[in-house]
Design a protein around this motif. Structure first.
Motif, PDB file in Angstrom:
ATOM      1  N   SER A   5      -9.306   4.342   9.554  1.00 50.89           N
ATOM      2  CA  SER A   5      -8.568   4.176  10.803  1.00 50.89           C
ATOM      3  C   SER A   5      -8.838   2.801  11.408  1.00 50.89           C
ATOM      4  N   LYS A   6     -10.072   2.293  11.242  1.00 50.25           N
ATOM      5  CA  LYS A   6     -10.372   0.938  11.708  1.00 50.25           C
ATOM      6  C   LYS A   6      -9.525  -0.088  10.951  1.00 50.25           C
ATOM      7  N   GLU A   7      -9.431   0.084   9.627  1.00 55.38           N
ATOM      8  CA  GLU A   7      -8.652  -0.853   8.810  1.00 55.38           C
ATOM      9  C   GLU A   7      -7.167  -0.801   9.180  1.00 55.38           C
ATOM     10  N   ARG A   8      -6.648   0.422   9.404  1.00 54.81           N
ATOM     11  CA  ARG A   8      -5.233   0.553   9.797  1.00 54.81           C
ATOM     12  C   ARG A   8      -4.977  -0.150  11.131  1.00 54.81           C
ATOM     13  N   ARG A   9      -5.902  -0.002  12.062  1.00 58.62           N
ATOM     14  CA  ARG A   9      -5.758  -0.645  13.362  1.00 58.62           C
ATOM     15  C   ARG A   9      -5.747  -2.164  13.217  1.00 58.62           C
ATOM     16  N   LEU A  10      -6.653  -2.702  12.430  1.00 57.42           N
ATOM     17  CA  LEU A  10      -6.714  -4.149  12.229  1.00 57.42           C
ATOM     18  C   LEU A  10      -5.467  -4.677  11.513  1.00 57.42           C
ATOM     19  N   GLN A  11      -4.975  -3.920  10.530  1.00 56.57           N
ATOM     20  CA  GLN A  11      -3.749  -4.333   9.826  1.00 56.57           C
ATOM     21  C   GLN A  11      -2.558  -4.344  10.783  1.00 56.57           C
ATOM     22  N   ASP A  12      -2.494  -3.339  11.654  1.00 54.67           N
ATOM     23  CA  ASP A  12      -1.387  -3.273  12.612  1.00 54.67           C
ATOM     24  C   ASP A  12      -1.462  -4.436  13.600  1.00 54.67           C
ATOM     25  N   LYS A  13      -2.691  -4.778  14.019  1.00 55.43           N
ATOM     26  CA  LYS A  13      -2.860  -5.912  14.935  1.00 55.43           C
ATOM     27  C   LYS A  13      -2.410  -7.211  14.253  1.00 55.43           C
ATOM     28  N   THR A  14      -2.763  -7.372  12.992  1.00 63.34           N
ATOM     29  CA  THR A  14      -2.362  -8.568  12.245  1.00 63.34           C
ATOM     30  C   THR A  14      -0.846  -8.637  12.130  1.00 63.34           C
ATOM     31  N   ARG A  15      -0.227  -7.508  11.800  1.00 68.51           N
ATOM     32  CA  ARG A  15       1.230  -7.435  11.655  1.00 68.51           C
ATOM     33  C   ARG A  15       1.923  -7.790  12.978  1.00 68.51           C
ATOM     34  N   ARG A  16       1.409  -7.257  14.068  1.00 68.33           N
ATOM     35  CA  ARG A  16       1.980  -7.550  15.388  1.00 68.33           C
ATOM     36  C   ARG A  16       1.842  -9.040  15.721  1.00 68.33           C
ATOM     37  N   GLY A  17       0.655  -9.588  15.434  1.00 65.27           N
ATOM     38  CA  GLY A  17       0.408 -10.995  15.712  1.00 65.27           C
ATOM     39  C   GLY A  17       1.342 -11.904  14.925  1.00 65.27           C
ATOM     40  N   VAL A  18       1.574 -11.561  13.669  1.00 70.38           N
ATOM     41  CA  VAL A  18       2.496 -12.338  12.838  1.00 70.38           C
ATOM     42  C   VAL A  18       3.904 -12.262  13.410  1.00 70.38           C
ATOM     43  N   LEU A  19       4.321 -11.068  13.802  1.00 67.33           N
ATOM     44  CA  LEU A  19       5.656 -10.873  14.362  1.00 67.33           C
ATOM     45  C   LEU A  19       5.841 -11.710  15.626  1.00 67.33           C
ATOM     46  N   LYS A  20       4.835 -11.718  16.481  1.00 69.24           N
ATOM     47  CA  LYS A  20       4.941 -12.473  17.731  1.00 69.24           C
ATOM     48  C   LYS A  20       4.923 -13.982  17.473  1.00 69.24           C
ATOM     49  N   SER A  21       4.126 -14.409  16.503  1.00 72.84           N
ATOM     50  CA  SER A  21       4.065 -15.851  16.228  1.00 72.84           C
ATOM     51  C   SER A  21       5.375 -16.340  15.632  1.00 72.84           C
TER      52      SER A  21
END
Length: 134
Positions: free
Chosen positions: A112-128
């Motif tokens: 669940s920690k890894e899924r959370r970090l992957q989702d944060k990375t995905r969101r950050g890429v989308l926003k950038s």
């Protein structure tokens, strides 16, 4: 599950026979077979913790004055309606006597920690990528 122990004293419950509503033919106008049960929470011999839990419930059968009012009219005989009303009162008190299960805090799993970090990375890429378009 843990529960608050109590004894319901039958002398604290008041019954009133009233006429039932709805269809029933000519008999419905003559016979008072419905029952209105009244139970004063404050004047009862229930434990204080259970009284507080009953008062805190958001149930329309519990009035602002702390009196439980239950009307039973599903049976054609007065004794059966009286038993039905008493059974509903017991169910209401049993529900309040049932203590909620204590939650045991658990640590988040590695996945669940890894899924959370992957989702944060995905969101950050989308926003950038949105910023780059401006």
């Amino acid at each position: 599950m843990p529960r608050i122990a109590y004894v319901l004293d039958a002398r604290e419950v008041r019954f009133e026979a009233v006429r039932a509503q709805g269809a029933g033919g000519q008999n419905v106008n003559k016979v008072a077979n419905a029952v209105v049960l009244r139970f004063d929470i404050e004047a009862s011999s229930l434990p204080d913790a259970l009284k507080a839990r009953l008062r805190a419930r958001s149930d329309q059968r519990i009035g602002a004055d702390g009196v439980v009012t239950i009307k039973a009219q599903e049976h054609r005989s007065l004794p059966r309606n009286r038993d039905a009303a008493l059974e509903r009162l017991r169910a209401l008190i049993d529900a309040a006597a049932q203590l909620p299960r204590r939650r045991i805090a658990t640590a988040p799993t590695r996945a669940s920690k890894e899924r959370r970090l992957q989702d944060k990375t995905r969101r950050g890429v989308l926003k950038s990528t949105r910023r780059a378009d401006e």
